[in-house]
Design an enzyme around this catalytic site. Sequence first.
Site, PDB file in Angstrom:
ATOM      1  N   HIS A 109       0.820  -1.216   0.000  1.00 50.58           N
ATOM      2  CA  HIS A 109       0.000   0.000   0.000  1.00 50.58           C
ATOM      3  C   HIS A 109       0.847   1.256   0.000  1.00 50.58           C
ATOM      4  O   HIS A 109       0.394   2.314  -0.424  1.00 50.58           O
ATOM      5  CB  HIS A 109      -0.922   0.017   1.224  1.00 50.58           C
ATOM      6  CG  HIS A 109      -1.798  -1.181   1.301  1.00 50.58           C
ATOM      7  ND1 HIS A 109      -1.758  -2.078   2.348  1.00 50.58           N
ATOM      8  CD2 HIS A 109      -2.717  -1.658   0.433  1.00 50.58           C
ATOM      9  CE1 HIS A 109      -2.616  -3.048   2.116  1.00 50.58           C
ATOM     10  NE2 HIS A 109      -3.209  -2.831   0.968  1.00 50.58           N
ATOM     11  N   HIS A 141       5.345   7.065   6.300  1.00 42.75           N
ATOM     12  CA  HIS A 141       4.997   6.497   5.002  1.00 42.75           C
ATOM     13  C   HIS A 141       4.523   7.630   4.089  1.00 42.75           C
ATOM     14  O   HIS A 141       4.415   8.776   4.531  1.00 42.75           O
ATOM     15  CB  HIS A 141       3.920   5.409   5.146  1.00 42.75           C
ATOM     16  CG  HIS A 141       2.627   5.954   5.653  1.00 42.75           C
ATOM     17  ND1 HIS A 141       2.251   5.908   6.962  1.00 42.75           N
ATOM     18  CD2 HIS A 141       1.599   6.577   5.009  1.00 42.75           C
ATOM     19  CE1 HIS A 141       1.065   6.480   7.116  1.00 42.75           C
ATOM     20  NE2 HIS A 141       0.649   6.897   5.940  1.00 42.75           N
ATOM     21  N   HIS A 143       2.025   8.949   0.471  1.00 43.48           N
ATOM     22  CA  HIS A 143       0.904   8.788  -0.474  1.00 43.48           C
ATOM     23  C   HIS A 143       1.292   9.565  -1.720  1.00 43.48           C
ATOM     24  O   HIS A 143       1.805  10.678  -1.613  1.00 43.48           O
ATOM     25  CB  HIS A 143      -0.385   9.351   0.120  1.00 43.48           C
ATOM     26  CG  HIS A 143      -0.792   8.663   1.403  1.00 43.48           C
ATOM     27  ND1 HIS A 143      -1.654   7.591   1.430  1.00 43.48           N
ATOM     28  CD2 HIS A 143      -0.410   8.875   2.678  1.00 43.48           C
ATOM     29  CE1 HIS A 143      -1.807   7.184   2.688  1.00 43.48           C
ATOM     30  NE2 HIS A 143      -1.066   7.938   3.472  1.00 43.48           N
ATOM     31  N   HIS A 166       3.303  11.100   5.814  1.00 43.98           N
ATOM     32  CA  HIS A 166       2.665  10.990   7.127  1.00 43.98           C
ATOM     33  C   HIS A 166       3.648  10.448   8.158  1.00 43.98           C
ATOM     34  O   HIS A 166       4.196   9.361   7.975  1.00 43.98           O
ATOM     35  CB  HIS A 166       1.446  10.055   7.049  1.00 43.98           C
ATOM     36  CG  HIS A 166       0.300  10.665   6.304  1.00 43.98           C
ATOM     37  ND1 HIS A 166      -0.700   9.920   5.721  1.00 43.98           N
ATOM     38  CD2 HIS A 166       0.003  11.976   6.056  1.00 43.98           C
ATOM     39  CE1 HIS A 166      -1.574  10.748   5.150  1.00 43.98           C
ATOM     40  NE2 HIS A 166      -1.160  11.994   5.337  1.00 43.98           N
ATOM     41  N   THR A 255      -6.522   4.741   5.893  1.00 43.84           N
ATOM     42  CA  THR A 255      -6.540   3.369   5.373  1.00 43.84           C
ATOM     43  C   THR A 255      -7.409   2.532   6.306  1.00 43.84           C
ATOM     44  O   THR A 255      -7.585   2.892   7.474  1.00 43.84           O
ATOM     45  CB  THR A 255      -5.122   2.775   5.334  1.00 43.84           C
ATOM     46  OG1 THR A 255      -4.532   2.890   6.629  1.00 43.84           O
ATOM     47  CG2 THR A 255      -4.246   3.480   4.310  1.00 43.84           C
TER      48      THR A 255
HETATM   49 ZN   LIG Z   1      -1.005   7.870   5.471  1.00 35.27          ZN
END
Ligand SMILES: [Zn+2]
Length: 312
Positions: A109, A141, A143, A166, A255
């Site tokens: 992801h 992480h 996006h 994030h 998520t």
């Molecule tokens: Zn995130």
Amino acid sequence: MNLLKHCKDFRLMHLHLLALSFACVLADFELTAEYLSDLKADEALEIAAGEYNYDNQGNDWTGTCASGQKQSPIDLIYDDADVVSIPRIRFQNYNQQLQTPLVLVNNGHTANMVLPPTRRGERASISGGLLPGVFEAQSVHFHWGSANSKGSEHAINFERYDVEMHIVHKNTRYANLSVGEASAFSDGLAVLGVMFRARPRPISQHYGLNKVFNALPRIIPYQSNTTITGMFNVGQLLGNIVTGEFYTYQGSLTTPDCAESVTWTVFKDVLDYPNAQIAKLWNLQDSRSRPLINTYRELQDINNRTISFRQL
Ligand SMILES: [Zn+2]
Ligand SMILES: *[C@@H]1O[C@H](CO)[C@@H](O)[C@H](O)[C@H]1NC(C)=O
Ligand SMILES: *[C@@H]1O[C@H](CO)[C@@H](O)[C@H](O)[C@H]1NC(C)=O
Ligand SMILES: *[C@@H]1O[C@H](CO)[C@@H](O)[C@H](O)[C@H]1NC(C)=O
């Protein structure tokens, strides 16, 4: 961890290759029991989330993701925000070197890095803003979009950015609980959101971020991982952005299971980062061996929530 087992076998076979086996000894001895257990907890959280993907930007996710009333991300609109006089975010140990090696994982992801304590054994943490306590850094992480789309999760004044980073923190109140367990509480987590803007060429050094992004070509397949060694501190991830101006509100994980446990702090200032570095994200693959692109969730309803803005 197979990585370590492999490392030991490798050492036995190649004792004469001093430099290489030394690298293995480092990996072997420096991944502490605490970090290994944090890696396991993070993996368990991924498994608990079940199968999901970004094919419909999260519009097909169920449970709280579908029924929640305090969901994230949202559009952060200055004209609709309460301009408030609140403390700036205080960073503790953000400039302290972390224990290394760090493990960067393609979990299908995102590219995720669990953050260990500093070399002094403390955690990087944040307080201030509208944070209900002190929150310790757990993981980071990203996006992102694709070669022809932007992929930040939040929007600021109707504008989406190229990448959103994030940094996930956990309330020290729940020191004994995992991140997953703490996400059962409305004051369990705090996430810092940092927008990236793609630039044709480097503007500043971004030493820490480059360490992470330069490792991305080593985690292209689903569930692959790599280690990052040497000096690294959490503050380096913020580059040189101004942290005095930010939006803050109560929301959720973006998520599954979309738990409504997050105090969001999204900085207004945007980090300029080379397009060539950002492009490395687009090569990662998901569990179906498809390109992991456009990894952002659709904007959610604000539902009468207060969005606060701290101005300098
Ligand atoms: Zn995130
Ligand atoms: C890293 O990859 C190795 C080899 O595939 C695997 O055994 C190990 O569990 C992975 N570690 C993490 C933290 O994902
Ligand atoms: C947290 O863990 C410590 C040590 O294991 C224990 O002494 C303490 O009572 C625990 N606190 C809570 C709130 O469970
Ligand atoms: C919306 O929020 C305001 C102020 O917090 C409150 O007075 C009002 O009752 C809320 N309306 C709804 C429909 O929840």
